[in-house]
Design a protein around this motif. Structure first.
Motif, short mmCIF file in Angstrom:
data_model
loop_
_atom_site.label_atom_id
_atom_site.label_comp_id
_atom_site.label_asym_id
_atom_site.label_seq_id
_atom_site.Cartn_x
_atom_site.Cartn_y
_atom_site.Cartn_z
N ASP A 54 38.40 36.87 37.22
CA ASP A 54 38.63 35.94 38.32
C ASP A 54 37.94 36.38 39.61
O ASP A 54 38.18 35.83 40.66
CB ASP A 54 40.13 35.81 38.61
CG ASP A 54 40.91 35.39 37.39
OD1 ASP A 54 40.35 34.63 36.59
OD2 ASP A 54 42.06 35.82 37.24
N LEU A 99 45.18 26.69 39.61
CA LEU A 99 46.61 26.57 39.89
C LEU A 99 46.77 26.18 41.35
O LEU A 99 46.21 26.82 42.24
CB LEU A 99 47.34 27.89 39.63
CG LEU A 99 47.30 28.46 38.21
CD1 LEU A 99 48.18 29.71 38.12
CD2 LEU A 99 47.71 27.43 37.18
N VAL A 133 45.56 36.36 41.05
CA VAL A 133 45.29 34.99 40.63
C VAL A 133 44.88 34.17 41.85
O VAL A 133 45.69 33.92 42.75
CB VAL A 133 46.54 34.35 39.99
CG1 VAL A 133 46.28 32.87 39.67
CG2 VAL A 133 46.93 35.10 38.72
N ALA A 135 44.35 30.94 44.07
CA ALA A 135 45.11 29.69 44.06
C ALA A 135 44.86 28.92 45.35
O ALA A 135 44.47 29.49 46.37
CB ALA A 135 46.61 29.97 43.90
N VAL A 284 50.20 33.00 33.33
CA VAL A 284 48.99 33.74 33.68
C VAL A 284 48.47 34.60 32.53
O VAL A 284 47.30 34.48 32.12
CB VAL A 284 49.20 34.57 34.96
CG1 VAL A 284 48.05 35.55 35.16
CG2 VAL A 284 49.32 33.64 36.17
N ARG A 288 44.98 33.82 30.32
CA ARG A 288 43.93 34.83 30.27
C ARG A 288 43.65 35.26 28.83
O ARG A 288 42.50 35.48 28.45
CB ARG A 288 44.32 36.04 31.13
CG ARG A 288 44.06 35.79 32.62
CD ARG A 288 44.47 36.96 33.48
NE ARG A 288 43.98 36.77 34.85
CZ ARG A 288 44.53 37.32 35.93
NH1 ARG A 288 45.60 38.09 35.80
NH2 ARG A 288 44.03 37.09 37.13
N TYR A 292 40.81 31.97 29.67
CA TYR A 292 40.67 31.19 30.91
C TYR A 292 40.49 32.10 32.12
O TYR A 292 41.02 33.22 32.17
CB TYR A 292 41.91 30.32 31.13
CG TYR A 292 41.86 29.01 30.37
CD1 TYR A 292 41.29 27.87 30.93
CD2 TYR A 292 42.38 28.93 29.08
CE1 TYR A 292 41.24 26.69 30.23
CE2 TYR A 292 42.33 27.74 28.37
CZ TYR A 292 41.76 26.62 28.95
OH TYR A 292 41.70 25.44 28.25
N ARG A 293 39.73 31.58 33.07
CA ARG A 293 39.54 32.24 34.36
C ARG A 293 40.15 31.35 35.43
O ARG A 293 39.95 30.14 35.44
CB ARG A 293 38.04 32.43 34.63
CG ARG A 293 37.72 33.09 35.97
CD ARG A 293 36.24 33.46 36.04
NE ARG A 293 35.36 32.31 35.99
CZ ARG A 293 34.97 31.61 37.06
NH1 ARG A 293 35.39 31.96 38.27
NH2 ARG A 293 34.15 30.59 36.93
N PHE A 294 40.91 31.95 36.35
CA PHE A 294 41.57 31.19 37.41
C PHE A 294 40.60 31.02 38.59
O PHE A 294 39.92 31.95 38.99
CB PHE A 294 42.84 31.89 37.86
CG PHE A 294 43.90 31.92 36.79
CD1 PHE A 294 44.66 30.79 36.52
CD2 PHE A 294 44.12 33.06 36.04
CE1 PHE A 294 45.62 30.80 35.52
CE2 PHE A 294 45.07 33.09 35.05
CZ PHE A 294 45.83 31.94 34.78
#
Length: 307
Positions: A54, A99, A133, A135, A284, A288, A292-294
Motif C-alpha cells: 500500500d 475504504l 491502511v 483511507a 484488512v 491483503r 488486494y492493495r488499499f
C-alpha cells in the motif's frame, strides 16, 4: 453518512459512512461524467510509512488531486466504482480497493455530544494507522467543529485524506430516509461551510470530493451544487455497519462484495457503528491475503482517468 444508517436513526453520526438497518442497502444511484480537473484545497506533503503493498497510496496526496469534469450543463460529476485493468489485453484486473469512512455529525447533535455521546472512533483510526491502511474520511463540518484535534490529526497524516460530507449532514434530495432537507439555494453554502470548518480546525490534506448525506441526490442537486466545484463520490460496497453489533456479519458483507476497484463505505463512530473496528480487523488481513492493495479515493480516481 449513507442511506442505510438513516433507516434506523434519523441522522447517523460519527466517522463513518453507510450501513443497513436492517438488511442490505441497494447500490447508490448512478451518474457519470468525463474526467478533467477542478481546483483543490491544500494537501499535506509529509512522508508516510506504509504496508509494502500500500506504499504508493500512503504517500501524501498530490497538491492537485484528480477530479472529474462537470457533467452536462455543468452538473456536479459523480465518481463510482472503477473497473481496473483486464480487458482486451487479457491482463488481470488490478486488485485495489478504497475504504472510506464517513465522519457524520448533524448540525443539531451538539447537546448529545455534550452529554457524553461519542460520534468519533479514535480506536478505529488508530487501527488503520497501525495496519498502515490508506483511507479517505468524508467529514462533516459539524464533526470537525466538535473534534477539532482529531480532525487536524487525521488531516495531517498522509495515510489519510479528508473529503467533504456537508456541514449539516442534511439531505440534498427528498425523500432521504427522514433527514432534514437542505434547500437547493443553500447547498453550495453548506458544502463551503464544511470546508471553512476544516480550515478553522487546521485540517490539511483536504481533497475536493463530496459525499451526499444519505447517498441521496437528484439532478436538481447536481445542478445546485455545481458552483462548489467538487466531485461527488458514491460507492459500490455497503458494509452494513450502521448500528450493527455483529462484526463478523459486517466483515462478511464487505468481503463478499469487494471487486477490483471497489469503493467501500463504512462508519467511524462509537455510538452508531460499534462493530466497525472489529470488522476492519478481519477485513484488512483477508483482503491483503487475496492480493488486494488499499488506496485512497484520489488514487482510485486518478488511475481511472481523472486528472
Amino acid at each position: 453518512m449513507t442511506v442505510a444508517g438513516v433507516l434506523a436513526c434519523t441522522a447517523l453520526t460519527g466517522c463513518g459512512g453507510g450501513g443497513s438497518a436492517p438488511g442490505a442497502l441497494a447500490p447508490p444511484p448512478k451518474a457519470s461524467a468525463p474526467p478533467s480537473s477542478v481546483p483543490a484545497p491544500d494537501s499535506a506533503s509529509a512522508p508516510a510509512t506504509a504496508h509494502a503493498s500500500d506504499s504508493a497510496s500512503a504517500s501524501a496526496s498530490p497538491k492537485k488531486p484528480p477530479t472529474m469534469a462537470p457533467g452536462p450543463a455543468g452538473r456536479t460529476p459523480v465518481f463510482e466504482r472503477r473497473a481496473t485493468g483486464g480487458g482486451a489485453a487479457g491482463r488481470s484486473a488490478e486488485k485495489v480497493v478504497a475504504l472510506t469512512f464517513d465522519a457524520d455529525m448533524t448540525a443539531d447533535q451538539g447537546p448529545r455530544a455534550a452529554s457524553g455521546e461519542r460520534f468519533d472512533n479514535p480506536d478505529l483510526i488508530a487501527l488503520l494507522r497501525r495496519s498502515k491502511v490508506p483511507a479517505t474520511v468524508f467529514m462533516t463540518g459539524r464533526w470537525a467543529e466538535e473534534y477539532p484535534a482529531q480532525a487536524k490529526a487525521i488531516g495531517a497524516d498522509p495515510l489519510f485524506e479528508v473529503a467533504n460530507h456537508s456541514y449539516s449532514h442534511h439531505a440534498f434530495s427528498s425523500p432521504c430516509y427522514g433527514l432534514p432537507v437542505v434547500e437547493k439555494a443553500a447547498m453550495t453554502a453548506d458544502v463551503r461551510r464544511a470546508f471553512t470548518a476544516f480550515r478553522k480546525a487546521g485540517v490539511r490534506n483536504v481533497v475536493p470530493y463530496f459525499r451526499f448525506p444519505g447517498g441521496c441526490y437528484d439532478d436538481a442537486a447536481l445542478r445546485a451544487l455545481a458552483p462548489a466545484n467538487v466531485t461527488a463520490v458514491q460507492w459500490d460496497v455497503v458494509s452494513g455497519d450502521a448500528f450493527a453489533t455483529d462484526a463478523d456479519a459486517v466483515a462478511r458483507q464487505v468481503l463478499d462484495g469487494v471487486r477490483p476497484g471497489s469503493l467501500v463505505v463504512m462508519h467511524c463512530t462509537r455510538s452508531a457503528a460499534p462493530a466497525t473496528e472489529a470488522a476492519v480487523r478481519r477485513i484488512v488481513p483477508e483482503l491483503r491475503a487475496r492480493g488486494y492493495r488499499f488506496v485512497k479515493v484520489s488514487e482510485l480516481m486518478g488511475n481511472g482517468g481523472g486528472r
